[in-house]
Design a protein around this motif. Structure first.
Motif, PDB file in Angstrom:
ATOM      1  N   ARG A  77       5.051   4.626  82.512  1.00 17.66           N
ATOM      2  CA  ARG A  77       5.282   4.644  81.075  1.00 17.66           C
ATOM      3  C   ARG A  77       5.428   3.262  80.479  1.00 17.66           C
ATOM      4  O   ARG A  77       5.029   3.019  79.337  1.00 17.66           O
ATOM      5  CB  ARG A  77       6.541   5.485  80.759  1.00 17.66           C
ATOM      6  CG  ARG A  77       6.744   5.722  79.277  1.00 17.66           C
ATOM      7  CD  ARG A  77       5.597   6.557  78.726  1.00 17.66           C
ATOM      8  NE  ARG A  77       5.601   6.571  77.267  1.00 17.66           N
ATOM      9  CZ  ARG A  77       4.986   5.677  76.515  1.00 17.66           C
ATOM     10  NH1 ARG A  77       4.317   4.680  77.070  1.00 17.66           N
ATOM     11  NH2 ARG A  77       5.014   5.773  75.205  1.00 17.66           N
ATOM     12  N   VAL A  82      -0.385   4.916  75.574  1.00 20.26           N
ATOM     13  CA  VAL A  82      -0.547   6.356  75.419  1.00 20.26           C
ATOM     14  C   VAL A  82      -1.202   6.644  74.075  1.00 20.26           C
ATOM     15  O   VAL A  82      -0.720   6.198  73.033  1.00 20.26           O
ATOM     16  CB  VAL A  82       0.812   7.082  75.509  1.00 20.26           C
ATOM     17  CG1 VAL A  82       0.624   8.588  75.333  1.00 20.26           C
ATOM     18  CG2 VAL A  82       1.488   6.783  76.846  1.00 20.26           C
ATOM     19  N   ASP A  84      -2.644   9.608  71.444  1.00 11.33           N
ATOM     20  CA  ASP A  84      -2.561  11.004  71.026  1.00 11.33           C
ATOM     21  C   ASP A  84      -3.872  11.370  70.328  1.00 11.33           C
ATOM     22  O   ASP A  84      -4.253  10.752  69.342  1.00 11.33           O
ATOM     23  CB  ASP A  84      -1.371  11.176  70.068  1.00 11.33           C
ATOM     24  CG  ASP A  84      -1.058  12.625  69.752  1.00 11.33           C
ATOM     25  OD1 ASP A  84      -2.001  13.373  69.432  1.00 11.33           O
ATOM     26  OD2 ASP A  84       0.123  12.997  69.794  1.00 11.33           O
ATOM     27  N   ARG A  95       5.376  13.947  69.122  1.00 15.21           N
ATOM     28  CA  ARG A  95       4.451  13.230  70.001  1.00 15.21           C
ATOM     29  C   ARG A  95       5.225  12.630  71.168  1.00 15.21           C
ATOM     30  O   ARG A  95       6.457  12.549  71.130  1.00 15.21           O
ATOM     31  CB  ARG A  95       3.738  12.110  69.245  1.00 15.21           C
ATOM     32  CG  ARG A  95       4.695  11.066  68.673  1.00 15.21           C
ATOM     33  CD  ARG A  95       3.958   9.962  67.918  1.00 15.21           C
ATOM     34  NE  ARG A  95       4.903   9.080  67.248  1.00 15.21           N
ATOM     35  CZ  ARG A  95       5.391   9.296  66.034  1.00 15.21           C
ATOM     36  NH1 ARG A  95       5.020  10.367  65.354  1.00 15.21           N
ATOM     37  NH2 ARG A  95       6.247   8.448  65.495  1.00 15.21           N
ATOM     38  N   ILE A  96       4.504  12.205  72.191  1.00 20.59           N
ATOM     39  CA  ILE A  96       5.139  11.446  73.262  1.00 20.59           C
ATOM     40  C   ILE A  96       5.656  10.141  72.664  1.00 20.59           C
ATOM     41  O   ILE A  96       4.966   9.474  71.900  1.00 20.59           O
ATOM     42  CB  ILE A  96       4.142  11.179  74.405  1.00 20.59           C
ATOM     43  CG1 ILE A  96       3.805  12.497  75.124  1.00 20.59           C
ATOM     44  CG2 ILE A  96       4.704  10.173  75.397  1.00 20.59           C
ATOM     45  CD1 ILE A  96       2.777  12.362  76.215  1.00 20.59           C
ATOM     46  N   ALA A  99       3.707   6.854  71.533  1.00 20.00           N
ATOM     47  CA  ALA A  99       2.259   7.092  71.520  1.00 20.00           C
ATOM     48  C   ALA A  99       1.621   6.525  70.254  1.00 20.00           C
ATOM     49  O   ALA A  99       2.269   6.380  69.218  1.00 20.00           O
ATOM     50  CB  ALA A  99       1.973   8.586  71.619  1.00 20.00           C
ATOM     51  N   ARG A 100       0.350   6.241  70.348  1.00 20.20           N
ATOM     52  CA  ARG A 100      -0.434   5.738  69.227  1.00 20.20           C
ATOM     53  C   ARG A 100      -1.566   6.716  68.954  1.00 20.20           C
ATOM     54  O   ARG A 100      -1.911   7.532  69.789  1.00 20.20           O
ATOM     55  CB  ARG A 100      -0.990   4.347  69.540  1.00 20.20           C
ATOM     56  CG  ARG A 100       0.075   3.391  70.070  1.00 20.20           C
ATOM     57  CD  ARG A 100      -0.523   2.112  70.617  1.00 20.20           C
ATOM     58  NE  ARG A 100       0.463   1.356  71.384  1.00 20.20           N
ATOM     59  CZ  ARG A 100       0.212   0.184  71.967  1.00 20.20           C
ATOM     60  NH1 ARG A 100      -1.003  -0.357  71.857  1.00 20.20           N
ATOM     61  NH2 ARG A 100       1.146  -0.435  72.649  1.00 20.20           N
ATOM     62  N   ARG A 101      -2.135   6.584  67.776  1.00 17.89           N
ATOM     63  CA  ARG A 101      -3.210   7.499  67.403  1.00 17.89           C
ATOM     64  C   ARG A 101      -4.398   6.717  66.866  1.00 17.89           C
ATOM     65  O   ARG A 101      -4.238   5.764  66.095  1.00 17.89           O
ATOM     66  CB  ARG A 101      -2.730   8.505  66.348  1.00 17.89           C
ATOM     67  CG  ARG A 101      -3.784   9.523  65.963  1.00 17.89           C
ATOM     68  CD  ARG A 101      -3.290  10.535  64.955  1.00 17.89           C
ATOM     69  NE  ARG A 101      -4.362  11.460  64.620  1.00 17.89           N
ATOM     70  CZ  ARG A 101      -5.286  11.211  63.701  1.00 17.89           C
ATOM     71  NH1 ARG A 101      -5.256  10.092  63.003  1.00 17.89           N
ATOM     72  NH2 ARG A 101      -6.248  12.102  63.474  1.00 17.89           N
ATOM     73  N   TYR A 142      -3.756  12.180  75.627  1.00 17.30           N
ATOM     74  CA  TYR A 142      -3.269  13.552  75.692  1.00 17.30           C
ATOM     75  C   TYR A 142      -3.523  14.239  74.360  1.00 17.30           C
ATOM     76  O   TYR A 142      -3.780  13.611  73.331  1.00 17.30           O
ATOM     77  CB  TYR A 142      -1.771  13.596  76.037  1.00 17.30           C
ATOM     78  CG  TYR A 142      -0.864  13.250  74.877  1.00 17.30           C
ATOM     79  CD1 TYR A 142      -0.348  14.243  74.036  1.00 17.30           C
ATOM     80  CD2 TYR A 142      -0.530  11.927  74.603  1.00 17.30           C
ATOM     81  CE1 TYR A 142       0.475  13.930  72.965  1.00 17.30           C
ATOM     82  CE2 TYR A 142       0.288  11.598  73.533  1.00 17.30           C
ATOM     83  CZ  TYR A 142       0.784  12.601  72.720  1.00 17.30           C
ATOM     84  OH  TYR A 142       1.578  12.290  71.650  1.00 17.30           O
TER      85      TYR A 142
END
Length: 363
Positions: A77, A82, A84, A95-96, A99-101, A142
Motif C-alpha cells: 500500500r 491505486v 479507481d 473508495r480505497i 485512491a486516485r481516479r 480496482y
C-alpha cells in the motif's frame, strides 16, 4: 471500524458524498496468508462473516499474472498507486483510502491513422500524469468488480508503455477490508508522463485486413468477445448495433463472450479459463491472439485474462467491429461473414455491474 476522509477532502464544497466525519478503518492484514482461489461466489451471503474471510475469498493462488487479492495491496500500500475505475460519483461516495481516479473517456480515447483507429497514447498518458502516475510506478486498478472498466484502465497503461507493474484487485472494492476514503479529493501532484507507445499491444484495421482468413496458416487467432447474437449477425436481435452498416464477424473469428472471464466480483477460476481458451476454443498460447468487440472496452477483459493465464502475445483491435463494419471504400478488403461461425459457450456474470458498488450474492 472507522471510515476516513482523504487528507485533501473538501466536504463543504461537495454535497453529493457522505458527511466528512463518517469514518472507517479496516484490518489491513486480516487476510494475510489466505490463498482461497475460486471460493464459492455466495461466500459471505449466509452466516456470520468477518473482514478477514470476506477478503480471503478474493485471494489469488497459482501461476496467475496481473490479478491479485487484498493481501497484495495490504503489503504494497505504501509503494503502489491505486486507481479507481468507477464513476466520479461512486468514487466520492466510497473508495480505497488514497485512491486516485482517471477520467474514463481519456483512457478510451482513440486517434485516427491511415491504417485505422489506434489508442491515443498522448491523451492517455496526459490523463495518467494528471492523476500523479509516473511511468515506473507500480499501479493497482480496482472497480466494483473485475469488469471491463478495470481491464480497460490496465490496457491503457500497457498501451502507453507503462514500465511499472500493472495489477488488478480481484473482488474489487467489495474485497477490500482496509481503510476507506470518502468525499471530494483534491487534485494530486501531477507528473510528466511521457508515453512510450507499446504498439505490440494493439492491431489496426489494415493489419487485420492483411491477415484475417489467411490460407497459409499465418493469420492470428481471432476472438470476438461480443454476445453470440451480435457475432452471428442474428436478424432482428437487440444485440445488433443499429449504427453498423453490416453485421456478423471478422472472417475466421470464433466467439467467446467476455463475461465468461468474470464470476461475480472476481475473475473466473483460472483452471476453468485455461480449459475455456486452450481446450474449448483451441487457441495457441504461443501464437498471436487478437481480441475485439463492438468498441474498445469490453474486449480488454479477454485481453488481460489471456495474458494472466500465460498467453504471451495478445493484442486488441482498438477500432473494433464498429470500425470494420463501417469501413469506407473497398468492402472486399474488410469482409464480414456469418456463414462460418464457431460459438464457444460461456458462463459468467459481473456482480454489481461495472459501475456499481453493490455486492451481488448471486454473482
Amino acid at each position: 471500524m472507522t471510515r476516513d476522509t482523504d487528507p485533501a477532502a473538501d466536504r463543504p464544497a461537495d454535497a453529493d458524498g457522505p458527511p466528512a466525519d463518517t469514518t472507517r478503518r479496516g484490518l489491513l492484514r486480516a487476510a494475510a496468508g489466505a490463498t482461497v482461489a475460486g471460493a464459492a461466489s455466495t461466500a459471505g451471503c449466509l452466516g456470520v462473516t468477518t473482514p478477514a474471510n470476506v477478503a480471503a475469498q478474493y485471494e489469488v493462488s497459482g501461476n496467475v499474472a496481473h490479478f491479485v487479492g487484498p493481501e497484495w495491496l495490504a503489503d504494497n500500500r505504501e509503494d503502489a498507486v491505486v486507481l479507481d475505475a468507477r464513476s466520479a460519483e461512486r468514487f466520492r461516495t466510497e473508495r480505497i483510502y488514497g485512491a486516485r481516479r482517471v477520467p474514463f473517456d481519456a483512457i478510451t480515447s482513440r486517434t485516427q491513422t491511415d491504417a485505422g483507429a489506434v489508442p491515443d497514447t498522448d491523451a492517455i498518458a496526459a490523463a495518467f500524469g494528471e492523476a500523479g502516475v509516473a511511468p515506473d510506478d507500480d499501479v493497482l486498478v480496482y472497480g466494483a468488480s473485475v469488469g471491463s472498466r478495470v481491464t480497460r484502465t490496465a490496457f491503457a497503461l500497457a498501451a502507453a508503455g507503462h514500465v511499472g507493474d500493472i495489477k488488478v484487485l480481484n473482488g474489487g472494492l467489495s474485497g477490500w477490508n482496509g481503510r476507506i476514503g470518502t468525499g471530494s479529493r483534491g487534485a494530486p501532484t501531477a507528473t510528466d508522463y511521457a508515453p512510450d507507445p507499446a504498439a505490440e499491444t494493439w492491431v489496426t484495421r489494415d493489419w487485420l485486413a492483411e491477415r484475417v482468413g489467411a490460407t497459409d496458416g499465418d493469420g492470428p487467432g481471432l476472438v470476438d468477445t461480443r454476445v453470440p447474437e451480435a457475432y452471428l449477425g442474428a436478424p432482428g436481435s437487440d444485440a445488433l448495433d443499429p449504427d453498423h452498416d453490416r453485421h456478423g464477424h471478422l472472417p475466421g473469428a470464433l466467439n467467446v463472450n467476455w463475461v465468461g472471464n468474470v464470476a461475480g466480483n472476481r475473475m473466473t477460476e483460472p483452471g476453468r479459463l485455461v480449459r475455456l481458451y486452450e481446450v474449448d476454443a483451441e487457441l495457441d498460447r504461443d501464437a498471436t491472439v487478437v481480441v475485439y468487440g463492438d468498441e474498445n472496452v469490453d474486449p480488454t477483459s479477454t485481453w488481460l485474462t489471456l495474458r494472466a493465464i500465460g498467453f504471451e502475445d495478445v493484442r486488441l483491435y482498438d477500432g473494433g467491429f464498429g470500425e470494420w463494419a463501417n469501413a469506407d471504400g473497398d468492402r472486399g478488403r474488410y469482409p464480414v461473414e456469418t456463414a462460418t461461425s464457431v460459438v464457444i459457450e460461456t458462463e459468467g456474470s459481473v456482480g454489481g455491474g461495472d459501475d456499481s458498488g453493490d455486492f451481488s450474492c448471486t454473482g
